[in-house]
Design a protein around this motif. Structure first.
Motif, PDB file in Angstrom:
ATOM      1  N   LEU A  90       0.839  -1.204   0.000  1.00 55.61           N
ATOM      2  CA  LEU A  90       0.000   0.000   0.000  1.00 55.61           C
ATOM      3  C   LEU A  90       0.868   1.246   0.000  1.00 55.61           C
ATOM      4  N   TYR A  91       0.515   2.169  -0.897  1.00 57.16           N
ATOM      5  CA  TYR A  91       1.189   3.458  -0.959  1.00 57.16           C
ATOM      6  C   TYR A  91       0.134   4.549  -0.950  1.00 57.16           C
ATOM      7  N   SER A  92       0.315   5.541  -0.090  1.00 51.50           N
ATOM      8  CA  SER A  92      -0.620   6.678  -0.014  1.00 51.50           C
ATOM      9  C   SER A  92      -2.058   6.213   0.150  1.00 51.50           C
ATOM     10  N   GLY A  93      -2.255   5.168   0.934  1.00 49.94           N
ATOM     11  CA  GLY A  93      -3.600   4.718   1.268  1.00 49.94           C
ATOM     12  C   GLY A  93      -4.297   3.894   0.213  1.00 49.94           C
ATOM     13  N   SER A  94      -3.546   3.335  -0.770  1.00 48.19           N
ATOM     14  CA  SER A  94      -4.196   2.541  -1.791  1.00 48.19           C
ATOM     15  C   SER A  94      -3.203   1.524  -2.360  1.00 48.19           C
ATOM     16  N   TYR A  95      -3.697   0.668  -3.270  1.00 48.31           N
ATOM     17  CA  TYR A  95      -2.834  -0.301  -3.930  1.00 48.31           C
ATOM     18  C   TYR A  95      -1.800   0.434  -4.788  1.00 48.31           C
ATOM     19  N   ASN A  96      -0.718  -0.280  -5.134  1.00 45.08           N
ATOM     20  CA  ASN A  96       0.270   0.385  -5.984  1.00 45.08           C
ATOM     21  C   ASN A  96      -0.156   0.340  -7.453  1.00 45.08           C
ATOM     22  N   GLY A  97       0.478   1.161  -8.265  1.00 45.36           N
ATOM     23  CA  GLY A  97       0.084   1.287  -9.663  1.00 45.36           C
ATOM     24  C   GLY A  97       0.278   0.015 -10.461  1.00 45.36           C
ATOM     25  N   LEU A  98       1.307  -0.766 -10.133  1.00 45.15           N
ATOM     26  CA  LEU A  98       1.567  -2.004 -10.856  1.00 45.15           C
ATOM     27  C   LEU A  98       0.426  -2.994 -10.658  1.00 45.15           C
ATOM     28  N   PHE A  99      -0.056  -3.098  -9.430  1.00 47.00           N
ATOM     29  CA  PHE A  99      -1.169  -3.984  -9.101  1.00 47.00           C
ATOM     30  C   PHE A  99      -2.420  -3.595  -9.891  1.00 47.00           C
ATOM     31  N   LYS A 100      -2.777  -2.313  -9.848  1.00 51.97           N
ATOM     32  CA  LYS A 100      -3.969  -1.841 -10.555  1.00 51.97           C
ATOM     33  C   LYS A 100      -3.826  -2.007 -12.064  1.00 51.97           C
ATOM     34  N   SER A 101      -2.648  -1.727 -12.586  1.00 51.10           N
ATOM     35  CA  SER A 101      -2.448  -1.814 -14.031  1.00 51.10           C
ATOM     36  C   SER A 101      -2.606  -3.239 -14.542  1.00 51.10           C
ATOM     37  N   PHE A 102      -2.160  -4.217 -13.758  1.00 55.92           N
ATOM     38  CA  PHE A 102      -2.319  -5.603 -14.194  1.00 55.92           C
ATOM     39  C   PHE A 102      -3.795  -5.957 -14.331  1.00 55.92           C
ATOM     40  N   PHE A 103      -4.585  -5.598 -13.357  1.00 55.46           N
ATOM     41  CA  PHE A 103      -6.011  -5.929 -13.432  1.00 55.46           C
ATOM     42  C   PHE A 103      -6.732  -5.057 -14.465  1.00 55.46           C
ATOM     43  N   ASP A 104      -6.143  -3.913 -14.815  1.00 58.84           N
ATOM     44  CA  ASP A 104      -6.722  -3.094 -15.882  1.00 58.84           C
ATOM     45  C   ASP A 104      -6.593  -3.763 -17.247  1.00 58.84           C
ATOM     46  N   VAL A 105      -5.557  -4.573 -17.453  1.00 57.92           N
ATOM     47  CA  VAL A 105      -5.379  -5.187 -18.769  1.00 57.92           C
ATOM     48  C   VAL A 105      -6.207  -6.459 -18.938  1.00 57.92           C
ATOM     49  N   LEU A 106      -6.849  -6.924 -17.872  1.00 60.07           N
ATOM     50  CA  LEU A 106      -7.720  -8.083 -17.989  1.00 60.07           C
ATOM     51  C   LEU A 106      -9.053  -7.675 -18.604  1.00 60.07           C
ATOM     52  N   ASP A 107      -9.675  -8.607 -19.293  1.00 56.66           N
ATOM     53  CA  ASP A 107     -11.041  -8.380 -19.752  1.00 56.66           C
ATOM     54  C   ASP A 107     -11.932  -8.158 -18.532  1.00 56.66           C
ATOM     55  N   PRO A 108     -12.833  -7.186 -18.560  1.00 57.80           N
ATOM     56  CA  PRO A 108     -13.652  -6.888 -17.377  1.00 57.80           C
ATOM     57  C   PRO A 108     -14.443  -8.076 -16.841  1.00 57.80           C
ATOM     58  N   ASP A 109     -14.757  -9.055 -17.690  1.00 62.44           N
ATOM     59  CA  ASP A 109     -15.522 -10.215 -17.239  1.00 62.44           C
ATOM     60  C   ASP A 109     -14.647 -11.438 -16.978  1.00 62.44           C
ATOM     61  N   ALA A 110     -13.330 -11.282 -17.070  1.00 68.28           N
ATOM     62  CA  ALA A 110     -12.441 -12.444 -17.000  1.00 68.28           C
ATOM     63  C   ALA A 110     -12.440 -13.123 -15.634  1.00 68.28           C
ATOM     64  N   LEU A 111     -12.710 -12.368 -14.583  1.00 66.90           N
ATOM     65  CA  LEU A 111     -12.679 -12.943 -13.223  1.00 66.90           C
ATOM     66  C   LEU A 111     -14.069 -13.062 -12.617  1.00 66.90           C
ATOM     67  N   ARG A 112     -15.092 -12.892 -13.415  1.00 59.72           N
ATOM     68  CA  ARG A 112     -16.456 -12.931 -12.888  1.00 59.72           C
ATOM     69  C   ARG A 112     -16.739 -14.258 -12.200  1.00 59.72           C
ATOM     70  N   GLY A 113     -17.179 -14.185 -10.932  1.00 60.86           N
ATOM     71  CA  GLY A 113     -17.531 -15.377 -10.172  1.00 60.86           C
ATOM     72  C   GLY A 113     -16.359 -16.159  -9.622  1.00 60.86           C
ATOM     73  N   LYS A 114     -15.144 -15.666  -9.794  1.00 58.80           N
ATOM     74  CA  LYS A 114     -13.964 -16.413  -9.335  1.00 58.80           C
ATOM     75  C   LYS A 114     -13.692 -16.127  -7.857  1.00 58.80           C
ATOM     76  N   PRO A 115     -13.400 -17.162  -7.050  1.00 60.13           N
ATOM     77  CA  PRO A 115     -13.026 -16.937  -5.656  1.00 60.13           C
ATOM     78  C   PRO A 115     -11.705 -16.175  -5.554  1.00 60.13           C
ATOM     79  N   VAL A 116     -11.690 -15.135  -4.720  1.00 58.34           N
ATOM     80  CA  VAL A 116     -10.501 -14.283  -4.586  1.00 58.34           C
ATOM     81  C   VAL A 116     -10.261 -13.967  -3.120  1.00 58.34           C
ATOM     82  N   LEU A 117      -9.003 -13.989  -2.734  1.00 56.05           N
ATOM     83  CA  LEU A 117      -8.582 -13.546  -1.407  1.00 56.05           C
ATOM     84  C   LEU A 117      -7.711 -12.322  -1.605  1.00 56.05           C
ATOM     85  N   ILE A 118      -8.026 -11.236  -0.907  1.00 53.80           N
ATOM     86  CA  ILE A 118      -7.244 -10.012  -1.042  1.00 53.80           C
ATOM     87  C   ILE A 118      -6.417  -9.776   0.214  1.00 53.80           C
TER      88      ILE A 118
END
Length: 209
Positions: A90-118
């Motif tokens: 976490l930087y400045s109260g949020s995820y880092n840019g690399l983390f967000k950018s990776f999920f930005d390149v995924l298709d918006p429906d690619a993880l629909r319904g998938k179990p996730v632990l954050i």
């Protein structure tokens, strides 16, 4: 992807966005994966994706819209896994840019319904609210099935005073993800109707005139 009725090992994709080597983010990710696998009777194959190694490919994908082979493989591993463990510093109260950018390149429906632990790491406990205010909303937008327990590890949590509580959170989150994986049935959207599946033959149209 394996199915619950087969008893075959599942696949857990671990996405870690730590920038240093070694990193506490990777350490937390490994412990979460181990806690999850220990709760799966048939075990699981763990695939760890270090976003640090894909940083240039991720930026190029954002600019061009095309993933390089290594990034394409990582995307396929994440979208094809039975579950995902996503961990960011976490930087400045949020995820880092690399983390967000990776999920930005995924298709918006690619993880629909998938179990996730954050999970996340940070210098002090005051950063922990970012899990609920920034990271969980991201995965809600992606329509994943995110486990209730999000794990935050501050620097002090790795010491003797906070270690027991951190271990308990890791074990609880791992159990929750394993439960989701064990009972998860992928819901596939029904196929769109083919508008040309039922077409009146031309000779019948002529007879109707």
């Amino acid at each position: 992807m394996s199915h619950p009725q087969t008893g075959q090992p599942r696949t857990i994709a671990v996405v870690t966005a730590g920038l240093s080597q070694p990193s506490s983010t990777r350490l937390l990710a490994d412990q979460l994966a181990a806690a999850t696998v220990s709760q799966l009777p048939a075990g699981a194959e763990v695939i760890t994706i270090e976003l640090r190694d894909l940083a240039h490919d991720i930026v190029n994908n954002l600019l061009t819209g095309f993933p390089a082979p290594a990034l394409r493989q990582a995307i396929d591993q994440v979208t094809g896994a039975d579950a995902v463990i996503a961990v960011t510093p976490l930087y400045s109260g949020s995820y880092n840019g690399l983390f967000k950018s990776f999920f930005d390149v995924l298709d918006p429906d690619a993880l629909r319904g998938k179990p996730v632990l954050i999970a996340a790491t940070g210098g002090t406990a005051r950063h922990s609210l970012a899990l609920e205010h920034a990271i969980r909303p991201l995965f809600s937008y992606l329509r994943t099935m995110t486990v209730p327990t999000a794990v935050f590890a501050a620097t002090d949590d790795w010491g003797s005073t906070g270690r027991a509580e951190l271990t308990a959170r890791i074990e609880r989150a791992g159990w929750e993800l394993a439960e989701l994986v064990t009972h998860h049935v992928t819901q596939r959207a029904p196929a769109a109707a083919d508008p040309y599946a039922s077409v009146t033959p031309f000779d019948q149209l002529l007879r109707a005139r």
